[in-house]
Design a protein around this motif. Structure first.
Motif, PDB file in Angstrom:
ATOM      1  N   GLY A  14       0.839  -1.193   0.000  1.00 31.94           N
ATOM      2  CA  GLY A  14       0.000   0.000   0.000  1.00 31.94           C
ATOM      3  C   GLY A  14       0.866   1.232   0.000  1.00 31.94           C
ATOM      4  N   SER A  15       0.229   2.347   0.054  1.00 31.67           N
ATOM      5  CA  SER A  15       0.930   3.625   0.031  1.00 31.67           C
ATOM      6  C   SER A  15       1.746   3.796   1.312  1.00 31.67           C
ATOM      7  CB  SER A  15      -0.093   4.755  -0.107  1.00 31.67           C
ATOM      8  OG  SER A  15       0.558   5.986  -0.154  1.00 31.67           O
ATOM      9  N   GLY A  16       3.064   3.710   1.179  1.00 32.36           N
ATOM     10  CA  GLY A  16       3.938   3.865   2.340  1.00 32.36           C
ATOM     11  C   GLY A  16       3.963   2.661   3.259  1.00 32.36           C
ATOM     12  N   GLN A  17       3.490   1.518   2.759  1.00 30.64           N
ATOM     13  CA  GLN A  17       3.448   0.303   3.571  1.00 30.64           C
ATOM     14  C   GLN A  17       4.149  -0.835   2.836  1.00 30.64           C
ATOM     15  OE1 GLN A  17      -0.813  -0.183   3.890  1.00 30.64           O
ATOM     16  NE2 GLN A  17      -0.810   0.738   5.916  1.00 30.64           N
ATOM     17  N   VAL A  18       4.841  -1.661   3.610  1.00 34.02           N
ATOM     18  CA  VAL A  18       5.431  -2.874   3.048  1.00 34.02           C
ATOM     19  C   VAL A  18       5.035  -4.063   3.915  1.00 34.02           C
ATOM     20  CG1 VAL A  18       7.405  -1.725   1.960  1.00 34.02           C
ATOM     21  CG2 VAL A  18       7.623  -2.601   4.261  1.00 34.02           C
ATOM     22  N   THR A  19       4.996  -5.213   3.271  1.00 29.69           N
ATOM     23  CA  THR A  19       4.718  -6.463   3.970  1.00 29.69           C
ATOM     24  C   THR A  19       5.954  -7.331   3.848  1.00 29.69           C
ATOM     25  OG1 THR A  19       2.361  -6.357   3.491  1.00 29.69           O
ATOM     26  CG2 THR A  19       3.257  -8.528   4.013  1.00 29.69           C
ATOM     27  N   VAL A  20       6.404  -7.853   4.978  1.00 29.23           N
ATOM     28  CA  VAL A  20       7.553  -8.761   5.015  1.00 29.23           C
ATOM     29  C   VAL A  20       6.989 -10.167   5.198  1.00 29.23           C
ATOM     30  CG1 VAL A  20       9.678  -9.353   6.218  1.00 29.23           C
ATOM     31  CG2 VAL A  20       8.981  -6.957   6.042  1.00 29.23           C
ATOM     32  N   LEU A  21       7.263 -11.052   4.233  1.00 28.66           N
ATOM     33  CA  LEU A  21       6.764 -12.417   4.277  1.00 28.66           C
ATOM     34  C   LEU A  21       7.737 -13.287   5.064  1.00 28.66           C
ATOM     35  CD1 LEU A  21       4.517 -14.314   3.303  1.00 28.66           C
ATOM     36  CD2 LEU A  21       5.936 -14.785   1.290  1.00 28.66           C
ATOM     37  N   ILE A  22       7.213 -13.968   6.067  1.00 28.56           N
ATOM     38  CA  ILE A  22       8.011 -14.749   7.001  1.00 28.56           C
ATOM     39  C   ILE A  22       7.720 -16.242   6.840  1.00 28.56           C
ATOM     40  CG2 ILE A  22       8.473 -15.150   9.476  1.00 28.56           C
ATOM     41  CD1 ILE A  22       9.204 -12.332   8.490  1.00 28.56           C
ATOM     42  N   ASP A  23       8.781 -17.051   6.832  1.00 24.94           N
ATOM     43  CA  ASP A  23       8.628 -18.504   6.862  1.00 24.94           C
ATOM     44  C   ASP A  23       8.553 -18.921   8.325  1.00 24.94           C
ATOM     45  OD1 ASP A  23       8.654 -21.248   6.598  1.00 24.94           O
ATOM     46  OD2 ASP A  23      10.408 -21.311   5.284  1.00 24.94           O
ATOM     47  N   ASP A  24       7.350 -19.192   8.782  1.00 29.84           N
ATOM     48  CA  ASP A  24       7.139 -19.530  10.191  1.00 29.84           C
ATOM     49  C   ASP A  24       6.901 -21.019  10.396  1.00 29.84           C
ATOM     50  OD1 ASP A  24       4.667 -19.446   8.918  1.00 29.84           O
ATOM     51  OD2 ASP A  24       3.616 -18.760  10.692  1.00 29.84           O
ATOM     52  N   ARG A  25       7.231 -21.826   9.398  1.00 32.66           N
ATOM     53  CA  ARG A  25       7.076 -23.272   9.544  1.00 32.66           C
ATOM     54  C   ARG A  25       8.131 -23.816  10.505  1.00 32.66           C
ATOM     55  NH1 ARG A  25       7.908 -25.396   3.767  1.00 32.66           N
ATOM     56  NH2 ARG A  25       9.577 -23.888   3.935  1.00 32.66           N
ATOM     57  N   SER A  26       7.753 -24.819  11.227  1.00 35.38           N
ATOM     58  CA  SER A  26       8.709 -25.414  12.185  1.00 35.38           C
ATOM     59  C   SER A  26       9.589 -26.426  11.545  1.00 35.38           C
ATOM     60  CB  SER A  26       7.954 -26.114  13.316  1.00 35.38           C
ATOM     61  OG  SER A  26       7.178 -25.190  13.989  1.00 35.38           O
TER      62      SER A  26
END
Length: 159
Positions: free
Chosen positions: A147-159
């Motif tokens: 979005g405008s001025g927003q970023v999403t960081v994708l995390i690998d949260d699998r164990s």
């Protein structure tokens, strides 16, 4: 009569001071809003970032195609950063084939992931956001414009 004029002068001085304080607070709010708007504009203009994947299959496809989403510049001050776990992504089919496909795609993209993690470690805003969520850069699979001025960081949260 002197005390009356002194009281009026003091009262006038207090009124001016209170108005100035309110104006200063408003000016600070305007500067903060302007800084966020400037960060959003810089992020959109300078960033090759794409939107985050909506499904696990889309993530696997992007890792196999375009590769890992790596920011080339530091995040501008005022950028809002959120994290998204891959376990939150809906899968297009059931079974463990999704994990196997993802692991294969991640293995092929390892060099790009290493570059991404190095970039994140050098970016104060991203590092602080990850630390606040209890995540490290080696769990990051991509950084996306959300979005405008927003970023999403994708995390690998699998164990």
């Amino acid at each position: 009569m002197t005390s009356r004029s002194t009281s009026r002068t003091a009262l006038a001085a207090l009124l001016v001071a209170s108005l100035a304080t309110g104006a200063a607070a408003q000016a600070a709010n305007n500067l903060t809003a302007q800084a966020q708007a400037d960060a959003a504009a810089r992020l959109e203009a300078d960033s090759p970032l794409t939107p985050p994947p909506e499904t696990l299959a889309e993530l696997v496809g992007s890792l196999s195609g375009d590769g890992v989403a790596v920011p080339m510049e530091d995040m501008p001050e005022g950028t809002q950063i959120e994290t998204l776990s891959i376990t939150e992504l809906p899968s297009d089919s059931t079974g463990s084939g999704n994990d196997a496909a993802l692991d294969t795609a991640l293995s092929r993209a390892q060099t790009q992931l290493d570059m991404l993690q190095t970039r994140i470690d050098g970016d104060t805003l991203l590092t602080e956001a990850l630390e606040a969520d209890g995540v490290t850069s080696d769990q990051v699979l991509g950084v996306y414009a959300s979005g405008s001025g927003q970023v999403t960081v994708l995390i690998d949260d699998r164990s």
